[in-house]
Write an enzyme that holds these catalytic residues in place. Structure first.
Site, mmCIF file in Angstrom:
data_model
loop_
_atom_site.group_PDB
_atom_site.id
_atom_site.type_symbol
_atom_site.label_atom_id
_atom_site.label_comp_id
_atom_site.label_asym_id
_atom_site.label_seq_id
_atom_site.Cartn_x
_atom_site.Cartn_y
_atom_site.Cartn_z
ATOM 1 N N VAL A 126 2.637 -1.735 0.191
ATOM 2 C CA VAL A 126 2.812 -2.345 -1.137
ATOM 3 C C VAL A 126 3.325 -1.217 -2.051
ATOM 4 C CG1 VAL A 126 1.652 -3.499 -3.038
ATOM 5 C CG2 VAL A 126 0.844 -3.873 -0.698
ATOM 6 N N VAL A 130 9.616 -0.490 -2.445
ATOM 7 C CA VAL A 130 9.511 0.932 -2.769
ATOM 8 C C VAL A 130 8.732 1.676 -1.680
ATOM 9 C CG1 VAL A 130 8.663 2.623 -4.444
ATOM 10 C CG2 VAL A 130 9.627 0.462 -5.244
ATOM 11 N N CYS A 131 7.458 1.353 -1.553
ATOM 12 C CA CYS A 131 6.571 2.100 -0.658
ATOM 13 C C CYS A 131 6.975 1.991 0.804
ATOM 14 C CB CYS A 131 5.131 1.619 -0.829
ATOM 15 S SG CYS A 131 4.556 1.672 -2.535
ATOM 16 N N VAL A 132 7.558 0.852 1.184
ATOM 17 C CA VAL A 132 8.066 0.682 2.546
ATOM 18 C C VAL A 132 9.551 1.043 2.602
ATOM 19 C CG1 VAL A 132 8.360 -0.899 4.491
ATOM 20 C CG2 VAL A 132 6.389 -1.152 2.967
#
Length: 226
Positions: A126, A130-132
């Site tokens: 999550v 962005v984070c992935v």
């Protein structure tokens, strides 16, 4: 650091599995599944998201798949990691970051990935966009085979999720689902963990629990009539 093997041992004599991930070459990266960020997720029910992440943690423990976790500013407003991950995958390794938004900007994180000797990365987190997205694209550039588990990830809007999916495909990241990941790791019912894997399907696809219940009742009826 372990030597990296290029042999894909999961391919059958028929050629089955040639385009599927190899569990023996896979490491799962669970990125920023934090309580504060969950409050911003709008493209998937948070309960479903957490259940899918928990299923992946259980699967990795059952099949002895390495897990690496990390969190962006866990002491700040983004909040701590959901506790289920490390409870259900006690072998998971947590890597602290120094404020980097992109986990791939953190040397300790990248070195932990490299130290597994594995070249197939399964990512979820999550926010998806962005984070992935950021570490996934960087990992592809670094020569890794990267999968993004879309329903074990979340974003602030459906639009963000759709844009992320398009950018994944353009960037060489393979989108997948929790249920597909489970089945791809599973491959055959002729294995000692089959009964435990069946329980996981009821988490990834809750209606599968009805399949299991009807089968159990049919088996019981057959025994009663024997």
């Amino acid at each position: 650091m372990q030597a990296i093997s290029t042999e894909k041992t999961s391919v059958r004599a028929t050629g089955g599995g040639a385009r599927l991930l190899n569990p023996a070459d896979t490491v799962v990266l669970l990125l920023d599944h934090q309580s504060g960020l969950f409050q911003t997720v709008k493209d998937i029910p948070v309960a479903d998201l957490r259940r899918n992440v928990a299923m992946i943690a259980r699967l990795c423990t059952l099949l002895k798949i390495p897990v690496i976790t990390t969190a962006s500013e866990p002491a700040g407003s983004n909040g701590p990691l959901m506790p289920e991950i490390h409870e259900l995958a006690p072998h998971a390794v947590y890597v602290a970051r120094k404020g980097e938004v992109n986990a791939w900007d953190n040397e300790d994180f990248v070195e932990q990935v490299r130290s597994t000797g594995r070249k197939t990365l399964v990512m979820a987190g999550v926010w998806t966009s962005v984070c992935v997205m950021f570490p996934a694209l960087d990992a592809v550039a670094a020569g890794y085979d990267v999968y993004a588990v879309i329903d074990a990830s979340g974003d602030p809007s459906e639009m963000a999720s759709r844009v992320s999916l398009a950018r994944f495909v353009q960037g060489g990241v393979k989108p997948t689902s929790t249920n597909a990941l489970l089945s791809e790791m599973h491959r055959t019912w002729a294995r000692p963990e089959a009964a435990e894997l069946a329980q996981l399907y009821a988490l990834a696809a809750p209606n599968y629990a009805a399949v299991m219940e009807s089968y159990a009742r049919a088996q019981q009826a057959a025994r009663d009539n024997a």
